[in-house]
Design a protein around this motif. Structure first.
Motif, mmCIF file in Angstrom:
data_model
loop_
_atom_site.group_PDB
_atom_site.id
_atom_site.type_symbol
_atom_site.label_atom_id
_atom_site.label_comp_id
_atom_site.label_asym_id
_atom_site.label_seq_id
_atom_site.Cartn_x
_atom_site.Cartn_y
_atom_site.Cartn_z
ATOM 1 N N GLU A 12 2.425 2.199 8.393
ATOM 2 C CA GLU A 12 3.393 3.276 8.168
ATOM 3 C C GLU A 12 3.287 3.871 6.763
ATOM 4 O O GLU A 12 3.479 5.077 6.578
ATOM 5 C CB GLU A 12 4.814 2.738 8.409
ATOM 6 C CG GLU A 12 5.877 3.811 8.492
ATOM 7 C CD GLU A 12 5.880 4.534 9.837
ATOM 8 O OE1 GLU A 12 6.264 5.724 9.836
ATOM 9 O OE2 GLU A 12 5.510 3.921 10.851
ATOM 10 N N ASP A 13 2.973 3.029 5.770
ATOM 11 C CA ASP A 13 2.953 3.537 4.394
ATOM 12 C C ASP A 13 1.783 4.475 4.112
ATOM 13 O O ASP A 13 1.734 5.120 3.066
ATOM 14 C CB ASP A 13 2.973 2.390 3.378
ATOM 15 C CG ASP A 13 1.812 1.423 3.543
ATOM 16 O OD1 ASP A 13 0.947 1.648 4.415
ATOM 17 O OD2 ASP A 13 1.783 0.406 2.805
ATOM 18 N N THR A 14 0.838 4.575 5.043
ATOM 19 C CA THR A 14 -0.232 5.562 4.901
ATOM 20 C C THR A 14 0.343 6.978 4.854
ATOM 21 O O THR A 14 -0.179 7.852 4.146
ATOM 22 C CB THR A 14 -1.236 5.452 6.062
ATOM 23 O OG1 THR A 14 -1.913 4.196 5.984
ATOM 24 C CG2 THR A 14 -2.272 6.559 6.013
ATOM 25 N N LEU A 15 1.435 7.212 5.577
ATOM 26 C CA LEU A 15 2.034 8.550 5.623
ATOM 27 C C LEU A 15 2.599 8.953 4.265
ATOM 28 O O LEU A 15 2.433 10.084 3.823
ATOM 29 C CB LEU A 15 3.119 8.596 6.701
ATOM 30 C CG LEU A 15 2.648 8.272 8.132
ATOM 31 C CD1 LEU A 15 3.828 8.289 9.093
ATOM 32 C CD2 LEU A 15 1.580 9.252 8.579
ATOM 33 N N PRO A 108 -2.087 2.493 -0.775
ATOM 34 C CA PRO A 108 -0.747 2.095 -0.331
ATOM 35 C C PRO A 108 -0.580 0.574 -0.368
ATOM 36 O O PRO A 108 -1.552 -0.176 -0.444
ATOM 37 C CB PRO A 108 -0.675 2.632 1.102
ATOM 38 C CG PRO A 108 -2.100 2.734 1.546
ATOM 39 C CD PRO A 108 -2.905 3.027 0.314
ATOM 40 N N GLN A 109 0.659 0.139 -0.281
ATOM 41 C CA GLN A 109 0.974 -1.279 -0.415
ATOM 42 C C GLN A 109 0.307 -2.148 0.644
ATOM 43 O O GLN A 109 -0.148 -3.262 0.361
ATOM 44 C CB GLN A 109 2.496 -1.474 -0.346
ATOM 45 C CG GLN A 109 2.969 -2.876 -0.642
ATOM 46 C CD GLN A 109 2.870 -3.265 -2.110
ATOM 47 O OE1 GLN A 109 3.080 -4.420 -2.456
ATOM 48 N NE2 GLN A 109 2.562 -2.319 -2.983
ATOM 49 N N ALA A 138 5.904 -0.481 -1.696
ATOM 50 C CA ALA A 138 6.174 -0.484 -0.257
ATOM 51 C C ALA A 138 7.030 0.707 0.145
ATOM 52 O O ALA A 138 6.814 1.330 1.192
ATOM 53 C CB ALA A 138 6.849 -1.798 0.137
ATOM 54 N N GLU A 139 8.011 1.040 -0.679
ATOM 55 C CA GLU A 139 8.892 2.178 -0.404
ATOM 56 C C GLU A 139 8.714 3.202 -1.511
ATOM 57 O O GLU A 139 8.839 2.880 -2.689
ATOM 58 C CB GLU A 139 10.348 1.730 -0.318
ATOM 59 C CG GLU A 139 10.606 0.765 0.840
ATOM 60 C CD GLU A 139 12.069 0.383 0.956
ATOM 61 O OE1 GLU A 139 12.881 0.941 0.175
ATOM 62 O OE2 GLU A 139 12.389 -0.451 1.800
ATOM 63 N N GLY A 229 8.740 -2.043 -8.365
ATOM 64 C CA GLY A 229 8.933 -1.179 -7.204
ATOM 65 C C GLY A 229 8.603 0.270 -7.463
ATOM 66 O O GLY A 229 9.172 1.164 -6.824
ATOM 67 N N LEU A 230 7.693 0.516 -8.423
ATOM 68 C CA LEU A 230 7.309 1.881 -8.784
ATOM 69 C C LEU A 230 5.803 2.071 -8.616
ATOM 70 O O LEU A 230 5.043 1.105 -8.672
ATOM 71 C CB LEU A 230 7.687 2.172 -10.240
ATOM 72 C CG LEU A 230 9.170 2.309 -10.570
ATOM 73 C CD1 LEU A 230 9.358 2.426 -12.078
ATOM 74 C CD2 LEU A 230 9.777 3.519 -9.866
#
Length: 240
Positions: A12-15, A108-109, A138-139, A229-230
């Motif tokens: 999902e994190d590819t998007l 991505p993560q 991740a986010e 988280g950055l």
């Protein structure tokens, strides 16, 4: 501005990673190379390779690919290229980087955390190179970055003013502050860094790296993404 290499495991994190890359395509044309690494099979028959390439994706992965192509279609300045790679070596990767004129790598993560040997090896090879690497958490809330914190390597001799140039023209960030970190697990040392991030609205961290020999048995150090988280933009000092 050169093109962008996006490493993906089709999660999902590819998007979000693609969204970040597409944000760079609004001012001038560029190509985003979405690279998928596959384990090289032992069977070398042509028939096996054809079957492998045709049925390599799960329905979920096919959905992610379709969404990526749809997202890119709304950006007239951007061309999305899907690159499936079944083998990888240092010379081959350098050739791909030169052929596609890559000036930025986005990871991505899910790729950063991948335990697959070909993905880990690819990251090690890329960190030996001079191309800036943007490592995403991740986010990801923002695809554009404006306020950066420079986490200075204790042995670094790179002037702060040179960091935007070392990023290759990607992103229009201002370096708000800088700090030296010696131990990510030292809460007393980390507290002022957290305070700086929250007080100034930091949305990008910058670190420098020096190319090192690849050691497959070497344990990975804790990633800055895990602590803050950055997004982390890693630039190579030897390119300075």
């Amino acid at each position: 501005m050169k093109n962008i290499l996006l490493l993906s495991t089709l999660q999902e994190d590819t998007l979000n990673a693609l969204k970040t890359a597409l944000a760079q395509a609004e001012d001038q044309p560029l190509t985003i190379v979405l690279m998928l690494l596959h384990e090289t099979p032992n069977d070398v028959s042509a028939a096996f390779w054809l079957r492998k390439m045709q049925s390599n994706f799960t329905p979920f992965e096919e959905s992610i690919l379709a969404q990526c192509q749809q997202m890119a279609s709304f950006h007239p300045n951007c061309k999305l290229r899907i690159q499936q790679q079944f083998s990888l070596s240092g010379p081959l990767l350098r050739h791909l980087m030169e052929t596609f004129e890559i000036g930025l790598i986005i990871v991505p993560q899910s790729f950063l955390k991948s335990t697959k040997s070909q993905n880990k090896y690819c990251l090690q090879l890329l960190k030996k190179g001079h191309t800036p690497i943007l490592q995403l958490p991740a986010e990801l809330e923002e695809s554009r970055f404006s306020k950066a914190l420079y986490l200075e390597n204790e042995e670094s001799n790179v002037p702060v003013a040179d960091l935007p140039k070392m990023a290759g023209g990607h992103f229009s960030f201002r370096i708000i502050s800088q700090a030296k970190i010696f131990d990510l697990n030292n809460q007393q040392e980390m507290t002022p860094v957290y305070n700086t991030i929250h007080k100034n609205g930091i949305d990008l961290l910058i670190e420098t790296r020096k190319p090192k020999k690849i050691r497959t048995s070497q344990k990975n150090k804790p990633a800055l993404n895990d602590h803050f988280g950055l997004p982390v933009l890693s630039v190579c000092e030897s390119a300075y």
